[in-house]
Scaffold this motif. Sequence first.
Motif, PDB file in Angstrom:
ATOM      1  N   PRO A 115      19.748 -14.364  64.809  1.00 39.51           N
ATOM      2  CA  PRO A 115      19.806 -12.909  64.555  1.00 39.51           C
ATOM      3  C   PRO A 115      20.236 -12.545  63.149  1.00 39.51           C
ATOM      4  N   LYS A 116      21.259 -13.215  62.613  1.00 45.25           N
ATOM      5  CA  LYS A 116      21.741 -12.852  61.281  1.00 45.25           C
ATOM      6  C   LYS A 116      20.676 -13.087  60.225  1.00 45.25           C
ATOM      7  N   THR A 117      20.034 -14.259  60.272  1.00 45.87           N
ATOM      8  CA  THR A 117      18.984 -14.563  59.302  1.00 45.87           C
ATOM      9  C   THR A 117      17.770 -13.673  59.518  1.00 45.87           C
ATOM     10  N   MET A 118      17.493 -13.355  60.801  1.00 41.56           N
ATOM     11  CA  MET A 118      16.351 -12.484  61.097  1.00 41.56           C
ATOM     12  C   MET A 118      16.530 -11.112  60.457  1.00 41.56           C
ATOM     13  N   ARG A 119      17.731 -10.563  60.572  1.00 42.81           N
ATOM     14  CA  ARG A 119      17.972  -9.259  59.970  1.00 42.81           C
ATOM     15  C   ARG A 119      17.824  -9.307  58.457  1.00 42.81           C
ATOM     16  N   SER A 120      18.280 -10.391  57.854  1.00 45.74           N
ATOM     17  CA  SER A 120      18.163 -10.526  56.402  1.00 45.74           C
ATOM     18  C   SER A 120      16.696 -10.601  55.970  1.00 45.74           C
ATOM     19  N   LEU A 121      15.898 -11.386  56.701  1.00 42.63           N
ATOM     20  CA  LEU A 121      14.489 -11.532  56.332  1.00 42.63           C
ATOM     21  C   LEU A 121      13.719 -10.234  56.568  1.00 42.63           C
ATOM     22  N   MET A 122      14.009  -9.545  57.661  1.00 41.71           N
ATOM     23  CA  MET A 122      13.311  -8.287  57.930  1.00 41.71           C
ATOM     24  C   MET A 122      13.663  -7.227  56.888  1.00 41.71           C
ATOM     25  N   ALA A 123      14.905  -7.247  56.395  1.00 44.32           N
ATOM     26  CA  ALA A 123      15.282  -6.316  55.327  1.00 44.32           C
ATOM     27  C   ALA A 123      14.482  -6.596  54.057  1.00 44.32           C
ATOM     28  N   ILE A 124      14.242  -7.880  53.763  1.00 40.31           N
ATOM     29  CA  ILE A 124      13.435  -8.239  52.589  1.00 40.31           C
ATOM     30  C   ILE A 124      11.991  -7.767  52.772  1.00 40.31           C
ATOM     31  N   VAL A 125      11.448  -7.962  53.978  1.00 42.05           N
ATOM     32  CA  VAL A 125      10.074  -7.541  54.240  1.00 42.05           C
ATOM     33  C   VAL A 125       9.935  -6.029  54.095  1.00 42.05           C
ATOM     34  N   ASP A 126      10.947  -5.278  54.569  1.00 39.88           N
ATOM     35  CA  ASP A 126      10.894  -3.821  54.452  1.00 39.88           C
ATOM     36  C   ASP A 126      10.803  -3.383  53.000  1.00 39.88           C
ATOM     37  N   LYS A 127      11.472  -4.100  52.108  1.00 36.74           N
ATOM     38  CA  LYS A 127      11.453  -3.731  50.692  1.00 36.74           C
ATOM     39  C   LYS A 127      10.159  -4.152  49.990  1.00 36.74           C
ATOM     40  N   LEU A 128       9.521  -5.228  50.472  1.00 42.17           N
ATOM     41  CA  LEU A 128       8.328  -5.736  49.792  1.00 42.17           C
ATOM     42  C   LEU A 128       7.036  -5.155  50.347  1.00 42.17           C
ATOM     43  N   ASP A 129       7.008  -4.851  51.637  1.00 41.39           N
ATOM     44  CA  ASP A 129       5.782  -4.362  52.264  1.00 41.39           C
ATOM     45  C   ASP A 129       5.700  -2.847  52.105  1.00 41.39           C
ATOM     46  N   ILE A 130       5.446  -2.412  50.906  1.00 42.24           N
ATOM     47  CA  ILE A 130       5.348  -0.985  50.599  1.00 42.24           C
ATOM     48  C   ILE A 130       4.021  -0.720  49.896  1.00 42.24           C
ATOM     49  N   ARG A 131       3.634   0.522  49.935  1.00 43.04           N
ATOM     50  CA  ARG A 131       2.426   0.937  49.219  1.00 43.04           C
ATOM     51  C   ARG A 131       2.731   1.010  47.733  1.00 43.04           C
ATOM     52  N   ARG A 132       2.044   0.185  46.983  1.00 42.59           N
ATOM     53  CA  ARG A 132       2.256   0.189  45.543  1.00 42.59           C
ATOM     54  C   ARG A 132       1.434   1.291  44.882  1.00 42.59           C
ATOM     55  N   ALA A 133       1.980   1.836  43.834  1.00 42.07           N
ATOM     56  CA  ALA A 133       1.276   2.886  43.096  1.00 42.07           C
ATOM     57  C   ALA A 133       0.087   2.282  42.350  1.00 42.07           C
ATOM     58  N   GLN A 134      -0.919   3.109  42.107  1.00 47.44           N
ATOM     59  CA  GLN A 134      -2.099   2.707  41.345  1.00 47.44           C
ATOM     60  C   GLN A 134      -2.079   3.399  39.983  1.00 47.44           C
ATOM     61  N   VAL A 135      -2.777   2.788  39.053  1.00 52.59           N
ATOM     62  CA  VAL A 135      -2.814   3.303  37.682  1.00 52.59           C
ATOM     63  C   VAL A 135      -4.271   3.481  37.278  1.00 52.59           C
ATOM     64  N   LEU A 136      -4.600   4.683  36.860  1.00 50.70           N
ATOM     65  CA  LEU A 136      -5.923   4.995  36.327  1.00 50.70           C
ATOM     66  C   LEU A 136      -5.834   4.977  34.800  1.00 50.70           C
ATOM     67  N   VAL A 137      -6.638   4.132  34.179  1.00 48.11           N
ATOM     68  CA  VAL A 137      -6.600   3.959  32.728  1.00 48.11           C
ATOM     69  C   VAL A 137      -7.937   4.395  32.154  1.00 48.11           C
ATOM     70  N   GLU A 138      -7.890   5.319  31.215  1.00 51.28           N
ATOM     71  CA  GLU A 138      -9.077   5.794  30.509  1.00 51.28           C
ATOM     72  C   GLU A 138      -8.952   5.411  29.041  1.00 51.28           C
ATOM     73  N   ALA A 139      -9.917   4.627  28.579  1.00 51.20           N
ATOM     74  CA  ALA A 139      -9.970   4.265  27.159  1.00 51.20           C
ATOM     75  C   ALA A 139     -10.958   5.205  26.466  1.00 51.20           C
ATOM     76  N   ILE A 140     -10.549   5.761  25.368  1.00 53.88           N
ATOM     77  CA  ILE A 140     -11.392   6.684  24.598  1.00 53.88           C
ATOM     78  C   ILE A 140     -11.720   6.011  23.265  1.00 53.88           C
ATOM     79  N   ILE A 141     -12.977   5.668  23.091  1.00 57.81           N
ATOM     80  CA  ILE A 141     -13.433   4.963  21.881  1.00 57.81           C
ATOM     81  C   ILE A 141     -14.283   5.947  21.063  1.00 57.81           C
ATOM     82  N   VAL A 142     -13.847   6.253  19.872  1.00 62.24           N
ATOM     83  CA  VAL A 142     -14.540   7.218  19.007  1.00 62.24           C
ATOM     84  C   VAL A 142     -14.952   6.491  17.728  1.00 62.24           C
ATOM     85  N   GLU A 143     -16.259   6.558  17.412  1.00 62.84           N
ATOM     86  CA  GLU A 143     -16.778   5.920  16.185  1.00 62.84           C
ATOM     87  C   GLU A 143     -17.671   6.930  15.461  1.00 62.84           C
TER      88      GLU A 143
END
Length: 661
Positions: A332-360
């Motif tokens: 039980p003690k180790t189980m609680r520790s591992l589940m706490a780690i999973v709760d912190k890692l199994d999250i929706r990560r943010a996405q990044v939209l990158v627009e490059a503007i090339i002017v010549e």
Amino acid sequence: MKRRQHFDIRLPCAAFVALIIIGAPFSAIAQQPNQANLATITPNYKEADIRQIVEAVGEITNRTFIIDPRVSGQKVTMLSSTPMTPDVFYEAFLSILDVHQLAAVTTGDITKIIPNATARQYAGPIGTGAADGPDDIVTQVLQVKNVGATQLVPILRPLVPQYGHLVAHPGSNMLIISDRAANVGRMASIIRRIDQASDEEIEVIALLHASASEVVRVMTALTQQPRADGAPVTTSLVADARTNSVLLGGDKSDRLRLRALIAHLDTPLEDGGDTQVRYLRYADAEELATKLQQHVATQATAAGAGAAATPQDPVSVWADTQTNAIVVNAPPKTMRSLMAIVDKLDIRRAQVLVEAIIVEVLEDKSAELGVTWAVEGGSSDDPIAVTNFPSFGPGVVQLAGAIDTGAADGSLIGEGVTIGVGRITDSGVSFAAILRALQGDANTNIISTPTILTTDNEEASLNVGQEVPFVSGQYTNTGTGAGAVNPFTTVQRESVGVKLTITPQINEGNSLLLDISQEISNIASSSTGAVDLITNQRIIETTVIVDDGNIIVLGGLIEDTIRETDQRVPILGSIPILGNLFRSRDTQKVKTNLLVFIRPQILRDASSAALYTNEKYNYIRGIQMGDQGTGVPLMPNAERPILPELNESDFPSPVEGEQSE
């Protein structure tokens, strides 16, 4: 024996005589109209001798007093504005004795007036009920049932005056108290409160889910803390590993509190047992299982390095890739520790939209003006070049023929105005001349906006271009009689276009760390002396920090190039005006402005991604709608393909709890 004397309005003459003799007059002696045969007294004494007070009390109460020889010289003052009955007056007399360290001990019909120090040695009433008043000296014997009598003596001793007496009899567990009746009654009340039956018992609490040894360890650390009032800790906890039970001892109130805490700890895990199956929403099960197993192994190694290390329970973590779930088997003690780690890692990560503007912006200007001469003597085959001759060939004939052949294939005569004159003879001098004039302007304005969407801390790459062939080798097999046989040429294809590779990292707040590689390449115009195609290439590799939604410049090229060529015939080309017939000039000016910008935008949840997608989708659809019906009118009834219109249901709102943390 208690006696009371009632007076009527006809007092004996002896009583008045006694009062006058002792010098302690009463301010009033009157009969109450509603109480027959009951007199009231209002005493008024100032610095009267104690013996005279005793004599007056004896006359009024009809008591017999014996005064100890040591009782003498005390001056008494007693003032009262309230009438007293004889009984109340006698109680006030006892209070006067108490104030002057004297006591009245009654034996039968005799009352002794003695000092307090020796009062406990004389026989007196047993119990407070036999006392004439609260200031009488009495002796009380108290039976103690639940507490040791000897333990109470140090506690109660400060409450007994010096002349009093307090002693314990261990054999019968009794207390003997000798003191004034009021104090003896107070002591008896205190002893009754202390002498309560003990509720200390031993309870056995069987645990169903938690480990008894673990619960005892936690509860012992909680209960063994020093109390704020300094009282000793009376609770005790012991674990029985065989039955997985906790033995609990202490007071009833403490046991009730600890039993509630133990019941709270003895709850099953959410999924029950020592094995849990955890379905992951965002993280990769196989990768996360490997990291958790490494974490468990590291913890076990650190625990085993201690001198008093205890054997660790086996822990296993494995992944089911088909359901993207991890299976964890652990205590039980180790189980609680591992589940706490999973709760912190199994999250929706943010996405990044990158627009490059090339002017010549490219500006290319050129100007060319000149005359090319060639002279060939009649007896000599070697031509004499006057200006810019080598570009046309070895002789006057080739220069003159350039007028005809150049018009067809454009290899000898370039763009612009070209005028040629000359004379070719078999004998004499042949000559030829070409006048060329050219001016060109070229402007280029290119804006490219490659866009790419990626997850936080994930590399993404975008490549938009063409595969251009380049000759890399040739081979010819020369035969003995038939000439060249089986020739071939090898070609290598290279990508030309726009390449964008980026790895974003979202920092605290709204700033991003961007690792960027930007490459721009295109095919350049052929250059003199080049055997194949020429490509222009511009590469930027850098790491920048930019806030969400802001634009930052990565770098670029600002170049201004001018090339001037002046060819002339010596001496003749320097003649004013006429010298222009013997010179050729070429000027080219190129100005290049190339800048690369970057604009990142954080999409933290599904609604932000849907908003951006909807915007771009409607932009493309708007272009298609504008182009409807503007094509070649050969098929008037045919409609161009167009994207369908989006509804709000195509971009549902994010489920609660799925926002990135």
